[in-house]
Design a protein around this motif. Structure first.
Motif, short mmCIF file in Angstrom:
data_model
loop_
_atom_site.label_atom_id
_atom_site.label_comp_id
_atom_site.label_asym_id
_atom_site.label_seq_id
_atom_site.Cartn_x
_atom_site.Cartn_y
_atom_site.Cartn_z
N GLY A 16 22.96 -9.41 -97.37
CA GLY A 16 22.46 -8.46 -96.39
C GLY A 16 22.20 -8.96 -95.09
O GLY A 16 21.93 -10.08 -94.74
N SER A 17 21.71 -7.90 -94.02
CA SER A 17 21.29 -8.51 -92.87
C SER A 17 20.10 -7.43 -92.48
O SER A 17 19.82 -6.40 -93.07
CB SER A 17 22.21 -7.92 -91.76
OG SER A 17 23.57 -8.52 -91.92
N LEU A 18 19.13 -7.99 -91.72
CA LEU A 18 17.84 -7.31 -91.50
C LEU A 18 17.71 -8.05 -89.84
O LEU A 18 17.98 -8.90 -89.41
CB LEU A 18 16.61 -7.71 -91.96
CG LEU A 18 16.46 -7.11 -93.20
CD1 LEU A 18 15.27 -7.57 -94.00
CD2 LEU A 18 16.45 -5.42 -93.12
N ARG A 19 17.12 -6.87 -88.96
CA ARG A 19 16.68 -7.50 -87.59
C ARG A 19 15.08 -6.99 -87.31
O ARG A 19 14.83 -5.97 -87.68
CB ARG A 19 17.28 -6.35 -86.65
CG ARG A 19 17.29 -6.87 -85.12
CD ARG A 19 17.92 -5.88 -84.26
NE ARG A 19 18.09 -6.36 -82.76
CZ ARG A 19 18.04 -5.73 -81.89
NH1 ARG A 19 17.73 -4.40 -81.75
NH2 ARG A 19 18.18 -6.04 -80.53
N LEU A 20 14.45 -8.17 -87.02
CA LEU A 20 12.93 -8.18 -86.75
C LEU A 20 12.72 -7.84 -85.14
O LEU A 20 13.51 -8.44 -84.55
CB LEU A 20 12.27 -9.24 -87.30
CG LEU A 20 12.56 -9.68 -88.75
CD1 LEU A 20 11.78 -10.79 -89.22
CD2 LEU A 20 12.27 -8.56 -89.84
N ASN A 76 8.79 -7.55 -73.07
CA ASN A 76 8.08 -8.50 -73.64
C ASN A 76 8.37 -8.31 -75.23
O ASN A 76 7.20 -8.47 -76.05
CB ASN A 76 6.57 -8.28 -73.37
CG ASN A 76 6.07 -8.55 -71.82
OD1 ASN A 76 6.75 -9.41 -71.30
ND2 ASN A 76 5.24 -7.75 -71.44
N THR A 77 9.46 -8.32 -75.44
CA THR A 77 9.99 -8.37 -76.93
C THR A 77 10.94 -9.15 -77.44
O THR A 77 11.74 -9.63 -76.55
CB THR A 77 10.75 -6.91 -77.07
OG1 THR A 77 9.80 -5.82 -76.67
CG2 THR A 77 11.01 -6.63 -78.56
N VAL A 78 10.67 -9.53 -78.51
CA VAL A 78 11.55 -10.92 -79.11
C VAL A 78 12.22 -10.33 -80.52
O VAL A 78 11.27 -9.35 -81.19
CB VAL A 78 10.85 -12.20 -79.50
CG1 VAL A 78 9.60 -11.93 -80.45
CG2 VAL A 78 11.75 -13.45 -79.88
N TYR A 79 13.34 -10.47 -80.64
CA TYR A 79 14.17 -10.12 -81.68
C TYR A 79 14.66 -11.38 -82.72
O TYR A 79 14.77 -12.40 -82.11
CB TYR A 79 15.39 -9.22 -81.49
CG TYR A 79 15.26 -8.17 -80.45
CD1 TYR A 79 15.14 -8.21 -79.05
CD2 TYR A 79 14.80 -6.95 -81.13
CE1 TYR A 79 14.89 -7.12 -78.23
CE2 TYR A 79 14.58 -5.81 -80.33
CZ TYR A 79 14.45 -6.07 -78.98
OH TYR A 79 14.12 -5.03 -78.01
N LEU A 80 14.87 -11.05 -83.72
CA LEU A 80 15.58 -11.84 -84.81
C LEU A 80 16.54 -11.10 -85.74
O LEU A 80 16.04 -10.40 -86.70
CB LEU A 80 14.32 -12.39 -85.68
CG LEU A 80 15.00 -13.79 -86.69
CD1 LEU A 80 15.07 -14.83 -85.91
CD2 LEU A 80 13.93 -14.15 -87.60
N GLN A 81 17.52 -11.77 -85.27
CA GLN A 81 18.96 -10.96 -86.13
C GLN A 81 19.00 -11.80 -87.26
O GLN A 81 19.37 -13.18 -87.06
CB GLN A 81 20.11 -10.84 -85.29
CG GLN A 81 21.53 -10.16 -86.16
CD GLN A 81 20.96 -8.73 -86.43
OE1 GLN A 81 20.70 -7.95 -85.60
NE2 GLN A 81 21.21 -8.56 -87.77
N MET A 82 19.25 -11.37 -88.49
CA MET A 82 18.95 -12.30 -89.48
C MET A 82 20.59 -11.55 -90.53
O MET A 82 20.44 -10.34 -90.75
CB MET A 82 18.10 -12.20 -90.51
CG MET A 82 16.52 -12.66 -89.73
SD MET A 82 15.24 -12.81 -90.85
CE MET A 82 15.12 -10.91 -91.37
N ILE A 83 21.43 -12.68 -90.88
CA ILE A 83 22.53 -12.33 -91.53
C ILE A 83 22.68 -13.02 -92.64
O ILE A 83 21.97 -14.27 -92.76
CB ILE A 83 23.82 -12.20 -90.72
CG1 ILE A 83 24.11 -13.49 -90.21
CG2 ILE A 83 23.77 -11.13 -89.46
CD1 ILE A 83 25.56 -13.74 -89.36
#
Length: 123
Positions: A16-20, A76-83
């Motif tokens: 699965g996937s999540l986005r932080l 001022n935001t960082v994202y981490l897309q995880m698949i």
């Protein structure tokens, strides 16, 4: 005072996937870079991915091709897309920022951390 707040963690099945997300707030003058680290139970905290304000990225070998880090400098935001998540990705994920805070002549370069968000991947 600078604060980092993470969101987006949770439980997901393998594959699965999540986005932080991580938003930095406070008296921020400029951000040099932001990143994500993770810590599994009984293990040390390890780097996952980093990004500079100019968009230069770096990834741990274990996540290359599966995780993507991005930054929204205006917010001022960082994202981490995880698949393609795996059970071994299970950890507490911490946001980190190297930034200059303050106003006028009272500027300070420092390293800040969020409180962490749990990611659990079920196999």
């Amino acid at each position: 005072q600078v604060k980092l707040v993470e969101s987006g963690g949770g439980w997901v099945q393998a594959g699965g996937s999540l986005r932080l997300s991580c938003a930095a707030s406070g008296s921020i003058f400029s951000i040099n870079g932001m990143g994500w680290h993770r810590q599994a139970p009984g293990q040390q905290r390890n780097l996952v991915a980093t990004i500079t304000s100019g968009g230069v990225t770096d990834y741990a070998d274990s996540v290359k091709g599966r995780f993507t880090i991005s930054i929204d400098n205006a917010n001022n935001t960082v994202y981490l897309q995880m698949i393609s998540l795996k059970a071994k990705d299970t950890a507490v994920y911490y946001c980190n920022a190297v930034l200059i805070s303050g106003v006028g002549s009272e500027l300070i370069l420092d390293d800040y951390w969020g409180q962490g968000t749990q990611v659990t991947v079920s196999s």
